[in-house]
Write a protein that holds these residues in place. Structure first.
Motif, PDB file in Angstrom:
ATOM      1  N   GLY A  47       0.804  -1.227   0.000  1.00  0.00           N
ATOM      2  CA  GLY A  47       0.000   0.000   0.000  1.00  0.00           C
ATOM      3  C   GLY A  47       0.826   1.261   0.000  1.00  0.00           C
ATOM      4  N   ASN A  48       2.141   1.128  -0.066  1.00  0.00           N
ATOM      5  CA  ASN A  48       3.031   2.279  -0.004  1.00  0.00           C
ATOM      6  C   ASN A  48       3.260   2.824  -1.415  1.00  0.00           C
ATOM      7  OD1 ASN A  48       5.234   4.050   0.217  1.00  0.00           O
ATOM      8  ND2 ASN A  48       6.186   2.830   1.834  1.00  0.00           N
ATOM      9  N   PRO A  49       2.918   4.097  -1.664  1.00  0.00           N
ATOM     10  CA  PRO A  49       3.101   4.658  -3.008  1.00  0.00           C
ATOM     11  C   PRO A  49       4.572   4.738  -3.434  1.00  0.00           C
ATOM     12  CG  PRO A  49       2.362   6.355  -1.466  1.00  0.00           C
ATOM     13  CD  PRO A  49       2.331   5.045  -0.736  1.00  0.00           C
ATOM     14  N   ASN A  50       5.501   4.632  -2.481  1.00  0.00           N
ATOM     15  CA  ASN A  50       6.923   4.645  -2.833  1.00  0.00           C
ATOM     16  C   ASN A  50       7.401   3.301  -3.388  1.00  0.00           C
ATOM     17  OD1 ASN A  50       7.259   7.321  -1.976  1.00  0.00           O
ATOM     18  ND2 ASN A  50       7.477   6.655   0.144  1.00  0.00           N
ATOM     19  N   PHE A  51       6.538   2.287  -3.326  1.00  0.00           N
ATOM     20  CA  PHE A  51       6.847   0.972  -3.866  1.00  0.00           C
ATOM     21  C   PHE A  51       5.785   0.625  -4.900  1.00  0.00           C
ATOM     22  CE2 PHE A  51       8.816   0.897   0.309  1.00  0.00           C
ATOM     23  CZ  PHE A  51      10.067   0.356   0.029  1.00  0.00           C
ATOM     24  N   PRO A  52       5.983   1.019  -6.147  1.00  0.00           N
ATOM     25  CA  PRO A  52       4.955   0.745  -7.166  1.00  0.00           C
ATOM     26  C   PRO A  52       4.783  -0.757  -7.381  1.00  0.00           C
ATOM     27  CG  PRO A  52       6.965   1.590  -8.175  1.00  0.00           C
ATOM     28  CD  PRO A  52       7.157   1.665  -6.682  1.00  0.00           C
ATOM     29  N   ILE A  53       3.630  -1.114  -7.908  1.00  0.00           N
ATOM     30  CA  ILE A  53       3.347  -2.518  -8.214  1.00  0.00           C
ATOM     31  C   ILE A  53       4.406  -3.026  -9.195  1.00  0.00           C
ATOM     32  CG2 ILE A  53       1.702  -4.088  -9.359  1.00  0.00           C
ATOM     33  CD1 ILE A  53       0.733  -3.258  -6.669  1.00  0.00           C
ATOM     34  N   THR A  55       6.313  -4.761 -12.184  1.00  0.00           N
ATOM     35  CA  THR A  55       6.030  -5.062 -13.582  1.00  0.00           C
ATOM     36  C   THR A  55       6.197  -6.561 -13.764  1.00  0.00           C
ATOM     37  OG1 THR A  55       8.321  -4.824 -14.291  1.00  0.00           O
ATOM     38  CG2 THR A  55       6.956  -2.813 -14.286  1.00  0.00           C
ATOM     39  N   GLU A  56       5.778  -7.063 -14.898  1.00  0.00           N
ATOM     40  CA  GLU A  56       5.903  -8.502 -15.146  1.00  0.00           C
ATOM     41  C   GLU A  56       7.367  -8.945 -15.085  1.00  0.00           C
ATOM     42  OE1 GLU A  56       4.648 -11.837 -18.463  1.00  0.00           O
ATOM     43  OE2 GLU A  56       3.608  -9.901 -18.445  1.00  0.00           O
ATOM     44  N   ASP A  57       8.259  -8.109 -15.573  1.00  0.00           N
ATOM     45  CA  ASP A  57       9.690  -8.455 -15.542  1.00  0.00           C
ATOM     46  C   ASP A  57      10.237  -8.534 -14.117  1.00  0.00           C
ATOM     47  OD1 ASP A  57       9.796  -8.569 -18.297  1.00  0.00           O
ATOM     48  OD2 ASP A  57      10.454  -6.485 -18.516  1.00  0.00           O
ATOM     49  N   ASP A  58       9.637  -7.772 -13.186  1.00  0.00           N
ATOM     50  CA  ASP A  58      10.119  -7.728 -11.802  1.00  0.00           C
ATOM     51  C   ASP A  58       9.544  -8.837 -10.919  1.00  0.00           C
ATOM     52  OD1 ASP A  58      11.552  -5.420 -12.384  1.00  0.00           O
ATOM     53  OD2 ASP A  58       9.898  -4.101 -11.801  1.00  0.00           O
ATOM     54  N   LEU A  59       8.584  -9.587 -11.445  1.00  0.00           N
ATOM     55  CA  LEU A  59       7.946 -10.628 -10.631  1.00  0.00           C
ATOM     56  C   LEU A  59       8.943 -11.744 -10.313  1.00  0.00           C
ATOM     57  CD1 LEU A  59       4.499 -10.990 -12.432  1.00  0.00           C
ATOM     58  CD2 LEU A  59       4.951  -9.861 -10.251  1.00  0.00           C
ATOM     59  N   PRO A  60       8.781 -12.372  -9.151  1.00  0.00           N
ATOM     60  CA  PRO A  60       9.636 -13.526  -8.824  1.00  0.00           C
ATOM     61  C   PRO A  60       9.466 -14.642  -9.862  1.00  0.00           C
ATOM     62  CG  PRO A  60       8.408 -12.807  -6.893  1.00  0.00           C
ATOM     63  CD  PRO A  60       7.861 -12.054  -8.065  1.00  0.00           C
TER      64      PRO A  60
END
Length: 176
Positions: A47-53, A55-60
């Protein structure tokens, strides 16, 4: 990512995920942590706006693999509560609920194919609190603050919770 992908990754039912997303079901810290790990985050970052959702490339990698598998197989078939309801009715018809039982204990009594399809005892809890089931089975808070279920005829009258059914009007169905 679909609701069913997330459900698979955290071992919940798709219905549970949809209810969480729609605000109809709350989550505990452990669930928040499970969900956040799917996105490669910690629960407090979601829920922290400093940590955006992510991207697909960043997913584990495990999340990418699960999504890829689902995409190759297609969407899973939707599970019907009808089968779960029939199995719970069978449990209600035995002596199993002469004593208070948790939803996990009831889940453990289900056939393997039903357990595999519903994935979690939370669906048992949800269904046992429906008005039709509440006519026969009482919901009780145990001494250790667990939600339990017992046949009404055996339940101590002073510990029964009164579960109020959700009215059709509040669900958005106006009229008959």
């Amino acid at each position: 990512m679909s609701e069913s992908d997330l459900a698979t990754l955290i071992n919940f039912s798709t219905n549970d995920i949809i209810n969480i997303i729609n605000g109809k079901k709350g989550i505990v810290l452990l669930t928040a942590e499970k969900i956040s790990k799917v996105f490669g985050r910690r629960y407090f970052e979601l829920g922290n706006p400093n940590f955006p959702i992510s991207t697909e490339d960043d997913l584990p990698q495990s999340t990418k693999i699960a999504i890829s598998l689902r995409e190759s197989k297609g969407q899973p078939k939707k599970y019907s509560d009808h089968k779960l309801g029939k199995n719970l009715d069978s449990i209600i018809g035995t002596s199993f609920l002469h004593v208070p039982r948790t939803s996990q204990e009831m889940f453990d009594q289900l056939p393997e194919n039903v357990k595999t399809e519903i994935k979690s005892h939370h669906r048992v809890t949800d269904l046992m609190q429906k008005p039709k089931k509440q006519k026969l089975v009482a919901t009780i808070i145990s001494e250790d603050d667990q939600l339990t279920f017992q046949l009404r005829e055996y339940a101590p009258k002073d510990n029964i919770l009164n579960i109020k059914p959700v009215s059709k009007k509040s669900k958005g169905n106006h009229g008959k």
